[in-house]
Scaffold this motif. Structure first.
Motif, PDB file in Angstrom:
ATOM      1  N   VAL A  52       6.949   0.133  -9.875  1.00  0.00           N
ATOM      2  CA  VAL A  52       6.120   0.929 -10.472  1.00  0.00           C
ATOM      3  C   VAL A  52       6.963   2.298 -10.690  1.00  0.00           C
ATOM      4  N   LYS A  53       6.411   2.882 -11.708  1.00  0.00           N
ATOM      5  CA  LYS A  53       7.101   4.159 -12.163  1.00  0.00           C
ATOM      6  C   LYS A  53       6.042   5.147 -12.827  1.00  0.00           C
ATOM      7  N   VAL A  54       6.339   6.420 -12.358  1.00  0.00           N
ATOM      8  CA  VAL A  54       5.460   7.612 -12.682  1.00  0.00           C
ATOM      9  C   VAL A  54       6.149   8.681 -13.393  1.00  0.00           C
ATOM     10  N   SER A  55       5.420   9.368 -14.337  1.00  0.00           N
ATOM     11  CA  SER A  55       6.165  10.341 -15.059  1.00  0.00           C
ATOM     12  C   SER A  55       6.621  11.770 -13.823  1.00  0.00           C
ATOM     13  N   ASN A  56       5.783  11.813 -12.932  1.00  0.00           N
ATOM     14  CA  ASN A  56       6.015  12.866 -11.990  1.00  0.00           C
ATOM     15  C   ASN A  56       5.524  12.716 -10.475  1.00  0.00           C
ATOM     16  N   ILE A  57       6.624  12.342  -9.860  1.00  0.00           N
ATOM     17  CA  ILE A  57       6.409  11.800  -8.561  1.00  0.00           C
ATOM     18  C   ILE A  57       5.618  12.741  -7.611  1.00  0.00           C
ATOM     19  N   THR A  58       5.861  14.178  -7.903  1.00  0.00           N
ATOM     20  CA  THR A  58       5.244  15.134  -6.932  1.00  0.00           C
ATOM     21  C   THR A  58       3.694  14.992  -7.014  1.00  0.00           C
ATOM     22  N   TYR A  59       2.971  14.377  -7.926  1.00  0.00           N
ATOM     23  CA  TYR A  59       1.766  14.400  -8.272  1.00  0.00           C
ATOM     24  C   TYR A  59       1.061  13.427  -7.193  1.00  0.00           C
ATOM     25  N   LEU A  60       1.906  12.725  -6.505  1.00  0.00           N
ATOM     26  CA  LEU A  60       1.592  11.672  -5.282  1.00  0.00           C
ATOM     27  C   LEU A  60       1.307  12.217  -4.094  1.00  0.00           C
ATOM     28  N   LYS A  61       0.416  13.119  -3.974  1.00  0.00           N
ATOM     29  CA  LYS A  61       0.062  13.848  -2.619  1.00  0.00           C
ATOM     30  C   LYS A  61      -0.412  12.857  -1.481  1.00  0.00           C
ATOM     31  N   TYR A  62      -1.658  12.477  -1.942  1.00  0.00           N
ATOM     32  CA  TYR A  62      -2.383  11.652  -0.876  1.00  0.00           C
ATOM     33  C   TYR A  62      -2.370   9.980  -1.331  1.00  0.00           C
ATOM     34  N   THR A  63      -1.435   9.476  -0.638  1.00  0.00           N
ATOM     35  CA  THR A  63      -1.000   8.137  -1.177  1.00  0.00           C
ATOM     36  C   THR A  63      -1.562   6.668  -0.356  1.00  0.00           C
ATOM     37  N   GLU A  64      -2.373   7.112   0.658  1.00  0.00           N
ATOM     38  CA  GLU A  64      -2.875   6.203   1.445  1.00  0.00           C
ATOM     39  C   GLU A  64      -3.759   5.056   0.520  1.00  0.00           C
ATOM     40  N   ASN A  65      -4.339   5.604  -0.583  1.00  0.00           N
ATOM     41  CA  ASN A  65      -5.186   4.472  -1.372  1.00  0.00           C
ATOM     42  C   ASN A  65      -4.365   3.839  -2.279  1.00  0.00           C
ATOM     43  N   ASN A  66      -3.338   4.201  -2.602  1.00  0.00           N
ATOM     44  CA  ASN A  66      -2.637   3.437  -3.720  1.00  0.00           C
ATOM     45  C   ASN A  66      -2.222   2.115  -3.171  1.00  0.00           C
ATOM     46  N   PHE A  67      -2.012   1.195  -4.365  1.00  0.00           N
ATOM     47  CA  PHE A  67      -1.619  -0.044  -4.129  1.00  0.00           C
ATOM     48  C   PHE A  67      -0.989  -0.823  -5.361  1.00  0.00           C
TER      49      PHE A  67
ATOM     50  N   THR B 189       0.790  -1.257   0.064  1.00  0.00           N
ATOM     51  CA  THR B 189      -0.063   0.069   0.015  1.00  0.00           C
ATOM     52  C   THR B 189       0.936   1.212  -0.063  1.00  0.00           C
ATOM     53  N   GLY B 190       0.221   2.501  -0.479  1.00  0.00           N
ATOM     54  CA  GLY B 190       0.983   3.464  -0.455  1.00  0.00           C
ATOM     55  C   GLY B 190       1.525   4.037   0.781  1.00  0.00           C
ATOM     56  N   MET B 191       2.492   5.013   0.689  1.00  0.00           N
ATOM     57  CA  MET B 191       2.832   6.007   1.654  1.00  0.00           C
ATOM     58  C   MET B 191       3.439   7.073   1.083  1.00  0.00           C
ATOM     59  N   LYS B 192       3.826   8.079   1.947  1.00  0.00           N
ATOM     60  CA  LYS B 192       4.481   9.451   1.400  1.00  0.00           C
ATOM     61  C   LYS B 192       5.712   9.194   0.911  1.00  0.00           C
ATOM     62  N   GLN B 193       6.183   9.843  -0.309  1.00  0.00           N
ATOM     63  CA  GLN B 193       7.335   9.503  -0.911  1.00  0.00           C
ATOM     64  C   GLN B 193       8.265  10.536  -0.644  1.00  0.00           C
ATOM     65  N   PRO B 194       9.627   9.924  -0.408  1.00  0.00           N
ATOM     66  CA  PRO B 194      10.724  10.987   0.253  1.00  0.00           C
ATOM     67  C   PRO B 194      10.863  11.972  -1.171  1.00  0.00           C
ATOM     68  N   LYS B 195      11.886  13.036  -1.040  1.00  0.00           N
ATOM     69  CA  LYS B 195      12.227  13.900  -2.033  1.00  0.00           C
ATOM     70  C   LYS B 195      12.923  13.060  -3.237  1.00  0.00           C
ATOM     71  N   PRO B 196      12.479  13.229  -4.459  1.00  0.00           N
ATOM     72  CA  PRO B 196      13.347  12.594  -5.613  1.00  0.00           C
ATOM     73  C   PRO B 196      14.631  12.525  -5.581  1.00  0.00           C
ATOM     74  N   ARG B 197      15.351  11.663  -5.982  1.00  0.00           N
ATOM     75  CA  ARG B 197      16.762  11.741  -5.960  1.00  0.00           C
ATOM     76  C   ARG B 197      17.242  12.622  -7.038  1.00  0.00           C
ATOM     77  N   LEU B 198      18.470  12.849  -7.089  1.00  0.00           N
ATOM     78  CA  LEU B 198      18.909  13.652  -8.121  1.00  0.00           C
ATOM     79  C   LEU B 198      19.141  12.762  -9.545  1.00  0.00           C
ATOM     80  N   SER B 199      19.242  11.588  -9.457  1.00  0.00           N
ATOM     81  CA  SER B 199      19.418  10.683 -10.518  1.00  0.00           C
ATOM     82  C   SER B 199      17.974  10.705 -11.192  1.00  0.00           C
ATOM     83  N   ASP B 200      16.911  10.867 -10.438  1.00  0.00           N
ATOM     84  CA  ASP B 200      15.599  10.835 -10.966  1.00  0.00           C
ATOM     85  C   ASP B 200      15.213  11.929 -11.784  1.00  0.00           C
ATOM     86  N   ASN B 201      15.900  13.087 -11.551  1.00  0.00           N
ATOM     87  CA  ASN B 201      15.551  14.337 -12.251  1.00  0.00           C
ATOM     88  C   ASN B 201      15.201  14.353 -13.612  1.00  0.00           C
TER      89      ASN B 201
END
Length: 171
Positions: free
Chosen positions: A150-165, A18-30
């Motif tokens: 799982v990958k997404v195009s913009n990780i900052t769009y994952l604000k409310y992650t408790e429903n993600n799975f 299940t989802g949880m709050k994501q840490p700041k993106p790594r520099l290699s992910d930018n």
């Protein structure tokens, strides 16, 4: 496997994270087109589980035995919009939001996309934000040792992650 006979096959590998709050993106992910979701919960109180050999490592599920698996993932994207126009606050609105499941095997040394979904940016009906729901699933022939992420195009769009799975089942 002959030692376990029927008992073994009644215990098919399965997992759900299940989802949880994501840490700041790594520099290699930018500079990457797709950013991996690196943090998932596997606690039973969040309805997550790992069963019969499936392991969790660095945001990936590791396949214990070869076979055909059903793989699935659901994420919610939250995007702020300009209140005066309702248009999304993004640098380039022509680049859509993408969500996908990927497979990696250290012996192959390359990652491949199993399934993905693309969502274009839209003008907000309430002029303040957009919420996009994205569900992808597929059947895949996997080898022992394959790692699913799982990958997404913009990780900052994952604000409310408790429903993600994110999960899989051997079928």
């Amino acid at each position: 496997m002959a030692i376990y006979d029927k008992y073994f096959w009644e215990r098919k590998p399965a997992a759900k994270l299940t989802g949880m709050k994501q840490p700041k993106p790594r520099l290699s992910d930018n500079n990457a087109e797709m950013t991996p979701i690196r943090v998932w919960q596997q606690r039973s109180d969040t309805f997550g589980f790992l069963q019969y050999g499936v392991r969790y490592r660095n945001g990936r599920l590791v396949i214990p035995i070869s076979g055909t698996y059903f793989i699935y993932c659901y994420v919610d994207f939250f995007e702020l919009c300009d209140p005066s126009t309702g248009k999304p606050n993004v640098k380039n609105a022509s680049i859509p939001i993408k969500h996908g499941i990927f497979k990696f095997n250290i012996l192959d040394a390359e990652e491949s996309e199993l399934v993905s979904k693309v969502q274009p940016h839209t003008i907000s009906s309430n002029r303040y934000f957009n919420v996009y729901s994205s569900y992808v699933s597929t059947h895949a022939e996997l080898k022992a040792g394959d790692e699913i992420s799982v990958k997404v195009s913009n990780i900052t769009y994952l604000k409310y992650t408790e429903n993600n799975f994110f999960g899989l089942n051997l079928i």
